[in-house]
Design a protein around this motif. Structure first.
Motif, short mmCIF file in Angstrom:
data_model
loop_
_atom_site.label_atom_id
_atom_site.label_comp_id
_atom_site.label_asym_id
_atom_site.label_seq_id
_atom_site.Cartn_x
_atom_site.Cartn_y
_atom_site.Cartn_z
N GLN A 87 89.97 5.15 71.05
CA GLN A 87 91.47 4.93 71.26
C GLN A 87 92.18 4.61 72.55
OE1 GLN A 87 94.28 7.98 69.77
NE2 GLN A 87 95.85 6.78 70.93
N CYS A 93 96.81 6.71 67.55
CA CYS A 93 95.88 7.57 66.92
C CYS A 93 96.13 7.84 65.30
CB CYS A 93 96.06 9.16 67.47
SG CYS A 93 97.83 9.64 67.27
N THR A 95 96.56 5.35 63.08
CA THR A 95 95.59 4.20 62.67
C THR A 95 94.29 4.67 62.90
OG1 THR A 95 97.45 2.51 62.79
CG2 THR A 95 95.15 1.92 63.15
N VAL A 96 94.05 4.92 64.10
CA VAL A 96 92.56 5.31 64.25
C VAL A 96 91.89 6.29 63.18
CG1 VAL A 96 90.85 6.35 65.94
CG2 VAL A 96 92.57 4.72 66.66
N HIS A 100 89.08 5.62 60.74
CA HIS A 100 87.76 6.56 60.59
C HIS A 100 87.49 7.11 59.08
CE1 HIS A 100 87.88 7.43 65.08
NE2 HIS A 100 86.74 6.57 64.83
N ARG A 130 85.13 -1.42 69.72
CA ARG A 130 86.05 -1.28 68.76
C ARG A 130 87.38 -0.95 69.19
NH1 ARG A 130 81.50 2.05 65.17
NH2 ARG A 130 80.34 0.38 64.43
N GLY A 131 87.61 -0.03 70.30
CA GLY A 131 89.06 0.43 70.56
C GLY A 131 89.59 -0.95 71.22
N LEU A 134 90.84 -3.25 68.51
CA LEU A 134 92.28 -3.03 67.87
C LEU A 134 93.06 -3.20 68.63
CD1 LEU A 134 93.40 -1.51 65.54
CD2 LEU A 134 93.07 0.65 66.75
N GLY A 180 89.43 9.58 68.65
CA GLY A 180 89.29 8.44 69.34
C GLY A 180 89.64 8.69 70.93
#
Length: 227
Positions: A87, A93, A95-96, A100, A130-131, A134, A180
């Motif tokens: 993240q 967090c 959304t993360v 997940h 990936r972070g 996003l 994250g």
């Protein structure tokens, strides 16, 4: 680091959010009203993930640092298809944790929309990449911001947010904590489809036990939608 408006731990809002992202209406986010065995029976089945919201207290930060030192040199093996991301977006967090929860459960259908596109384009990327993806995803940002305004509290007061969402999932018989803010997935031992709920509840209780004077914990679950 960009900043989003934080999501509220409101099951109705979060359910609307995952459906907007493309998750099938067959799934929803529900409150976990208690962590004792008799209370866990009220959760709709099947349960695919627990989502824990808690304050980033000194106790959490101390444990996170100690855990990192303990694990960083251990070359732990994880399933190749475990979807884990860092993240890098402040207040993302929620959304993360939802990503997940959904990405690590193949039974949860994602039929289209921004989440399916995000999972496809980040499938071969590292957790760090990936972070970053996003953070740079304008469509995902727009969907998050729109839903974050629908909670019951004043979402504009997000400068003082100290709460954090994480996900707990069963991946190939191992209970994983996916946070994250941590450098890697955290293993919490073996689990099964039948014992996942009680196993995840135990992990939530461990978080609470590390902060015995704190009461601001909320537990949610990604479950089959109720008729």
């Amino acid at each position: 680091m960009s900043t989003w408006t934080p999501l509220e731990s409101n099951p109705e809002v979060l359910t609307k959010y995952i459906h907007k992202l493309g998750v099938s209406p067959a799934w929803s986010v529900n409150d976990v009203i208690g962590l004792d065995e008799d209370m866990l029976e009220f959760i709709p089945r099947p349960v695919k993930a627990f989502i824990l919201l808690f304050p980033c207290s000194e106790a959490y930060e101390k444990h996170r640092a100690e855990e990192h030192e303990r694990i960083k040199d251990v070359k732990e093996q994880h399933p190749d298809d475990l979807f884990y991301m860092r993240q890098f977006t402040h207040n993302a967090c929620g959304t993360v944790a939802l990503i997940h929860s959904v990405a690590n459960n193949k039974e949860v259908d994602v039929t289209g929309g921004v989440l399916k596109k995000f999972l496809e384009k980040t499938a071969a990327l590292s957790p760090e990449e990936r972070g970053s993806a996003l953070e740079q995803d304008t469509e995902f940002t727009a969907d998050h911001q729109a839903l974050a305004q629908e909670g019951q509290t004043n979402a504009d007061e997000h400068e003082s947010v100290i709460h954090h969402f994480i996900a707990l999932v069963n991946k190939d018989g191992t209970l994983y904590e996916l946070d994250g803010r941590k450098s890697f997935p955290i293993k919490h031992g073996k689990t099964t489809e039948e014992t996942f709920v009680s196993d995840a509840a135990k992990v939530c209780k461990e978080f609470m036990a590390r902060d015995p004077t704190e009461v601001r914990f909320t537990v949610l679950a990604l479950t089959a939608a109720q008729d």
